[in-house]
Design an enzyme around this catalytic site. Structure first.
Site, PDB file in Angstrom:
ATOM      1  N   GLY B  91       0.863  -1.181   0.000  1.00  0.00           N
ATOM      2  CA  GLY B  91       0.000   0.000   0.000  1.00  0.00           C
ATOM      3  C   GLY B  91       0.889   1.216   0.000  1.00  0.00           C
ATOM      4  N   SER B 124       5.917  -5.478  -0.950  1.00  0.00           N
ATOM      5  CA  SER B 124       5.916  -4.088  -1.409  1.00  0.00           C
ATOM      6  C   SER B 124       6.215  -3.133  -0.243  1.00  0.00           C
ATOM      7  CB  SER B 124       4.578  -3.793  -2.095  1.00  0.00           C
ATOM      8  OG  SER B 124       4.617  -2.572  -2.766  1.00  0.00           O
ATOM      9  N   ALA B 125       5.265  -2.336   0.222  1.00  0.00           N
ATOM     10  CA  ALA B 125       5.512  -1.428   1.353  1.00  0.00           C
ATOM     11  C   ALA B 125       5.994  -2.211   2.580  1.00  0.00           C
ATOM     12  CB  ALA B 125       4.240  -0.651   1.690  1.00  0.00           C
ATOM     13  N   HIS B 161       9.008  -3.309  -6.701  1.00  0.00           N
ATOM     14  CA  HIS B 161       8.422  -2.972  -8.021  1.00  0.00           C
ATOM     15  C   HIS B 161       9.497  -2.363  -8.924  1.00  0.00           C
ATOM     16  CE1 HIS B 161       4.132  -3.288  -6.686  1.00  0.00           C
ATOM     17  NE2 HIS B 161       4.581  -2.798  -5.560  1.00  0.00           N
ATOM     18  N   GLU B 197       9.138  -6.896 -10.093  1.00  0.00           N
ATOM     19  CA  GLU B 197       7.902  -7.614  -9.777  1.00  0.00           C
ATOM     20  C   GLU B 197       8.083  -9.085 -10.141  1.00  0.00           C
ATOM     21  OE1 GLU B 197       4.610  -5.565 -11.596  1.00  0.00           O
ATOM     22  OE2 GLU B 197       4.714  -3.955 -10.116  1.00  0.00           O
TER      23      GLU B 197
END
Lengths: 246, 246
Positions: B91, B124-125, B161, B197
């Site tokens: 997020g 991710s985050a 990413h 990714e």
């Protein structure tokens, strides 16, 4: 001196296929006019300030203006005090804002622009720091400024280099619109004007007009984004109470 | 409990064309194994925590694990203290890190992972906050955390990413590589591992191995970036002195 606020907030310094400030040079000349002789350049957003100042100086001299780079002064606050016009160039917005704080320039630039009425030009990061905050920068947070609050020359945010979603892409990072929507999930967040590359906002006192060729997308908290053509009157965004209520 | 540090740091939650955590579910099962029964989920990176917990719960239950979301506990620190395994989802990284600070979780998560040896998964985050700092996040700074320093479970930075430059593009914003190079213009900046990714980093004690299908790009301050295939041994990045000297 005195006079109304005058701002030229440019989305991007270089447009694909053109030279540095090439796409907006006529807007710059019209904005600065004949009375300004020298521009104070603030190169803090890039690491190599000497090289950056050389690039900017060459461009402004070709347009008929002298250019002094603030990093060449012993006392940057004094340089702002004596400036006739200010141009803050693009690069990394976090680095730029931190340097503005580190050099105690926030208050003095605000005073010169909002009270004394000297013209302010920003490009990319230099446009971001002209707004309420850098909350809607696209840049990587390579340094930690003491605050995200910026110069506050206008009571809203700008997203420079605004980019439409690419429907063919397979990369799963958030689109620009998704990122701005996430910002508006936070309470009391002001409008965000997404300035596409090739676009700029001209502010003369209480009047704001979209210039350039590519248009802008406006994001208001809790509302559907709207599209705006060059020439759009965005003066309502300059109304503080509007900005916080929207 | 006690045991070596165990981390699974995933670049992205969803790969184009697949479902939530679909591309890495076998890695997750292998990583958690049979002993873990319940996972503590931290949904702070997204605004709608209930919806996010539902998505994560459905996925983990399909893999045979129970899931508790930290936002459903009165005392989040106590929830971390009692957890068997932690998963922090993706997020907005700024929102996530601020919430970790606001809820006084930084110290407790570090202790559980580095001293007690419970497994940590991030996506991710959630991968960004596992590293030294969030200086190399791609996210928009929609809120202002009290620091960019993160959990420090590894002594380097990750760019999730990670995106290769698109040679056909006309957009003039900086490429990912340019952004990371700007970070390395700052003094004493650690290595940055760009995880494409589809890629993840598995850390078991002092051993770090690149997993997944797309490879990674490693950026060391003052050196040319290097390409690395899945299977690469990145254990040298776990050496603190290496990280700060490089």
């Amino acid at each position: 001196m005195g006079g109304p606020r005058r701002l030229l907030l440019i989305s991007n310094s270089t447009l694909h296929g053109g030279g540095y400030l090439g796409h907006c040079q006529q807007h710059i000349q019209k904005f600065l006019g004949q009375n300004v002789k020298r521009v104070l350049f603030i190169p803090y957003a890039l690491h190599d300030r000497d090289a950056y100042a050389r690039t900017a100086r060459a461009k402004f001299e070709s347009l008929g203006y002298g250019l002094d780079s603030i990093h060449e002064f012993c006392d940057p606050v004094e340089a702002v005090r004596k400036s006739e016009a200010i141009f803050i160039g693009g690069g990394n917005t976090f680095r730029l804002l931190k340097a503005l704080y580190d050099n105690s320039l926030i208050h003095e630039i605000r005073k010169r622009v909002l009270e004394d009425g000297i013209p302010y030009m920003g490009s990319s990061a230099g446009t971001n720091v002209a707004t309420i905050s850098i909350n809607t920068t696209n840049d990587m947070p390579i340094v930690y400024p003491p605050s995200l609050k910026a110069l506050g020359l206008v009571p809203f945010n700008i997203n420079p280099h605004y980019l439409d979603p690419d429907i063919k892409r397979t990369h799963m990072g958030e689109t620009r619109e998704e990122r701005i929507r996430q910002y508006h999930e936070e309470p009391n967040t002001p409008p965000v004007l997404g300035l596409r590359e090739g676009t700029m906002l001209l502010v003369e006192g209480d009047k704001a007009t979209l210039q350039g060729v590519t248009g802008a997308r406006l994001f208001l908290r809790g509302k559907k984004p709207t599209e705006h053509e060059p020439g759009t009157d965005f003066s309502f965004l300059l109304n503080d109470s509007n900005a916080s209520n929207l």
